[in-house]
Design a protein around this motif. Structure first.
Motif, mmCIF file in Angstrom:
data_model
loop_
_atom_site.group_PDB
_atom_site.id
_atom_site.type_symbol
_atom_site.label_atom_id
_atom_site.label_comp_id
_atom_site.label_asym_id
_atom_site.label_seq_id
_atom_site.Cartn_x
_atom_site.Cartn_y
_atom_site.Cartn_z
ATOM 1 N N ALA A 61 0.845 -1.204 0.000
ATOM 2 C CA ALA A 61 0.000 0.000 0.000
ATOM 3 C C ALA A 61 0.878 1.251 0.000
ATOM 4 C CB ALA A 61 -0.914 -0.015 1.223
ATOM 5 N N GLU A 82 3.893 1.511 -1.117
ATOM 6 C CA GLU A 82 4.545 1.630 -2.428
ATOM 7 C C GLU A 82 3.564 2.117 -3.474
ATOM 8 O OE1 GLU A 82 6.708 -1.848 -3.627
ATOM 9 O OE2 GLU A 82 7.885 -1.829 -1.794
ATOM 10 N N THR A 129 5.189 -9.008 -11.102
ATOM 11 C CA THR A 129 5.420 -7.698 -10.499
ATOM 12 C C THR A 129 5.307 -6.619 -11.565
ATOM 13 O OG1 THR A 129 6.946 -6.358 -9.203
ATOM 14 C CG2 THR A 129 7.936 -7.849 -10.797
ATOM 15 N N THR A 130 4.886 -5.435 -11.153
ATOM 16 C CA THR A 130 4.875 -4.312 -12.095
ATOM 17 C C THR A 130 5.890 -3.268 -11.617
ATOM 18 O OG1 THR A 130 3.114 -3.304 -10.794
ATOM 19 C CG2 THR A 130 2.428 -4.553 -12.733
ATOM 20 N N LYS A 131 6.646 -3.646 -10.559
ATOM 21 C CA LYS A 131 7.620 -2.681 -10.022
ATOM 22 C C LYS A 131 8.987 -2.956 -10.622
ATOM 23 C CE LYS A 131 4.989 -2.912 -5.799
ATOM 24 N NZ LYS A 131 4.916 -3.576 -4.508
HETATM 25 P P1 ADP Z 1 6.051 -6.970 -5.564
HETATM 26 O O1 ADP Z 1 5.660 -6.058 -4.468
HETATM 27 O O2 ADP Z 1 7.454 -7.466 -5.452
HETATM 28 O O3 ADP Z 1 5.768 -6.452 -6.943
HETATM 29 P P2 ADP Z 1 3.751 -8.499 -4.797
HETATM 30 O O4 ADP Z 1 3.392 -9.954 -5.015
HETATM 31 O O5 ADP Z 1 3.687 -8.024 -3.404
HETATM 32 O O6 ADP Z 1 5.187 -8.293 -5.427
HETATM 33 O O7 ADP Z 1 2.795 -7.620 -5.698
HETATM 34 C C1 ADP Z 1 2.571 -7.968 -7.056
HETATM 35 C C2 ADP Z 1 1.996 -6.796 -7.819
HETATM 36 O O8 ADP Z 1 0.682 -6.519 -7.333
HETATM 37 C C3 ADP Z 1 2.740 -5.500 -7.642
HETATM 38 O O9 ADP Z 1 3.827 -5.411 -8.518
HETATM 39 C C4 ADP Z 1 1.658 -4.486 -7.986
HETATM 40 O O10 ADP Z 1 1.523 -4.347 -9.388
HETATM 41 C C5 ADP Z 1 0.387 -5.146 -7.502
HETATM 42 N N1 ADP Z 1 -0.020 -4.597 -6.199
HETATM 43 C C6 ADP Z 1 0.104 -5.170 -4.986
HETATM 44 N N2 ADP Z 1 -0.412 -4.401 -4.020
HETATM 45 C C7 ADP Z 1 -0.899 -3.306 -4.626
HETATM 46 C C8 ADP Z 1 -1.596 -2.109 -4.178
HETATM 47 N N3 ADP Z 1 -1.872 -1.905 -2.878
HETATM 48 N N4 ADP Z 1 -1.981 -1.194 -5.111
HETATM 49 C C9 ADP Z 1 -1.690 -1.408 -6.410
HETATM 50 N N5 ADP Z 1 -1.074 -2.497 -6.902
HETATM 51 C C10 ADP Z 1 -0.673 -3.431 -6.030
#
Ligand code: ADP
Length: 427
Positions: free
Chosen positions: A327, A329, A377-379
């Motif tokens: 959240a 991030e 992941t989208t990060k």
């Molecule tokens: P990471 O944080 O390493 O990318 P996660 O499995 O925790 O891996 O999350 C996968 C993806 O889910 C993230 O890259 C993001 O695109 C999406 N995501 C997760 N939590 C949120 C959020 N609170 N708001 C928007 N997108 C989210």
């Protein structure tokens, strides 16, 4: 189509019956014909009035019907008119549109309109020679009027009862349909969650097996590269550099393998009776420590009556920390509001529902299941394991996790943890 057809027939019948009234005595009273025409036309177009003014339209409709009825009775002999039965039209309309008490009031008004002819007729029917009224209001007249009026009330109550029953039944069907739709939605959600658990379990097995197989050859490659480096040290710079590449790349692969194993490793739950709020607080603190400068306002809605749950505190804290970190991030530099809620669930299943709702960009509907896949992941610097591990931990506790996200409304993660925890220790 068929319905429209039958309505047209009803309208036609309605006009035929009114025409019948029009041709009966007094035949030559043009005002009577005009009033009947007005009643007919109003009935045909009444639905338009109700479409435009659903609430007030009903009141206007009954008033207009009483007025037209009164006009008809007036032109057909007042208190002596056989057309007084026309008052059934507003009475039935009121019984259809209103509740019982309002129906009775409207029926009273229709009766009063009819009774008013006693007074008017007394004035109108004056003997030219004597100047006295041509009739007197006898006890019989009063009884006759009372009988007629009571019939209005009878019809009103019968119709109203029938319509109310119908309305209640329609309401019950609507509620049933809504319950069914809600059950269906929950079933689909549960199916989706079950599919996700299966998918994650299969992926865990696959990646675990793969990582295990890769570990030994990687160790051999790494050992060989290091031996090679020591052997050629200070003699051949190119070979040293290449051996260095091999070693550093093997390190990267090792890190990846460790993550694979981390995802695949079954969690051995060390369950104890725990309070949920302290775990939430620790997770929020971890997120705050990670981003001390983030402009995030945390709002808590933690119910005071939460039961203790059987759970592995470290693992559940990890779940909450992952959600809080995500959240933070998602809201990034601009910051926002993180609403954290926890409520006691008692409808059917019993447990605690914890929600993490942020004001970030949210998650597009098409990605809502994919985000739980490992390595999605989208990060830029993300690994994509947070949510898959989170989901597995929750599964191990026999709970469920789901995400909702409306466009521009941020993401909301909802974790449900059952009372009693996992029935048997997860493998
Ligand atoms: P990471 O944080 O390493 O990318 P996660 O499995 O925790 O891996 O999350 C996968 C993806 O889910 C993230 O890259 C993001 O695109 C999406 N995501 C997760 N939590 C949120 C959020 N609170 N708001 C928007 N997108 C989210």
């Amino acid at each position: 189509m068929t319905q429209k057809h039958s309505y047209a027939w009803m309208d036609f019948l309605w006009l035929v019956f009114l025409a019948g009234l029009a041709v009966l005595e007094p035949r030559l009273e043009i005002h009577k014909q005009l009033t009947l025409l007005a009643i007919g036309v109003f009935q045909l177009f009444e639905y338009r009035l109700l479409e435009h003014l659903p609430q007030r339209g009903r009141i206007y409709s009954v008033i207009i019907k009483i007025l037209l009825g009164t006009l008809l009775v007036d032109h057909t002999g007042g208190i002596f008119s056989s057309y007084y039965l026309i008052y059934f039209v507003p009475v039935v309309a009121a019984a259809m549109y209103f509740d019982l008490w309002a129906t009775l009031v409207w029926t009273g008004l229709a009766s009063a309109a009819y009774y008013s002819f006693v007074f008017w007729n007394l004035k109108e029917f004056i003997d030219v020679n004597s100047g006295l009224p041509m009739y007197e209001v006898s006890a019989e007249t009063i009884t006759e009027l009372a009988i007629r009026s009571l019939f209005f009330f009878l019809a009103a109550v019968v119709v109203n009862r029938f319509v109310t029953e119908n309305r209640d039944q329609a309401q019950r069907y609507r509620q049933l349909a809504e319950t069914l739709a809600e059950t269906n939605r929950r079933l689909e959600q549960a199916q989706e969650e079950a599919r996700r658990s299966e998918r994650l379990a299969a992926l865990g097995q696959l990646s675990g097996g793969l990582a295990h197989e890769l570990r030994n050859p990687l160790a051999v490659i790494k050992g060989s590269a290091e031996t090679l480096m020591r052997k050629v040290a200070n003699t051949d710079s190119i070979t040293t550099e290449l051996a260095g590449y091999i070693s550093s790349e093997v390190n990267r692969m090792n890190a990846l393998v460790t993550r694979f194993l981390d995802f695949a490793r079954p969690h051995h739950l060390e369950q104890r009776e725990e309070q949920v709020p302290p775990l939430i607080e620790r997770a929020l603190k971890a997120a705050r420590d990670r981003w001390p400068d983030a402009k995030v306002e945390v709002q808590r809605q933690i119910a005071p009556d939460l039961p203790k749950l059987m759970l592995d505190a470290d693992l559940i804290e990890r779940v909450f920390t992952n959600l809080a970190l995500n959240a933070y991030e998602a809201m990034g530099r601009e910051g926002g509001v993180l609403r954290v809620g926890a409520v006691h669930v008692t409808d059917g299943k019993r447990g605690v529902r914890i929600t993490f709702q942020d004001t970030g960009p949210g998650i597009p509907a098409g990605l809502r299941e994919q985000i739980f896949n490992p390595f999605f992941t989208t990060k830029e610097t993300g690994v994509g394991l947070g949510l898959s591990i989170t989901s597995k931990i929750v599964d191990d506790h026999r709970g469920s996790i789901r995400v909702t996200s409306g466009p521009g409304k941020g993401a909301c993660f909802e974790v449900y943890l059952p009372e009693g925890g996992a029935a048997e220790p997860a493998a």
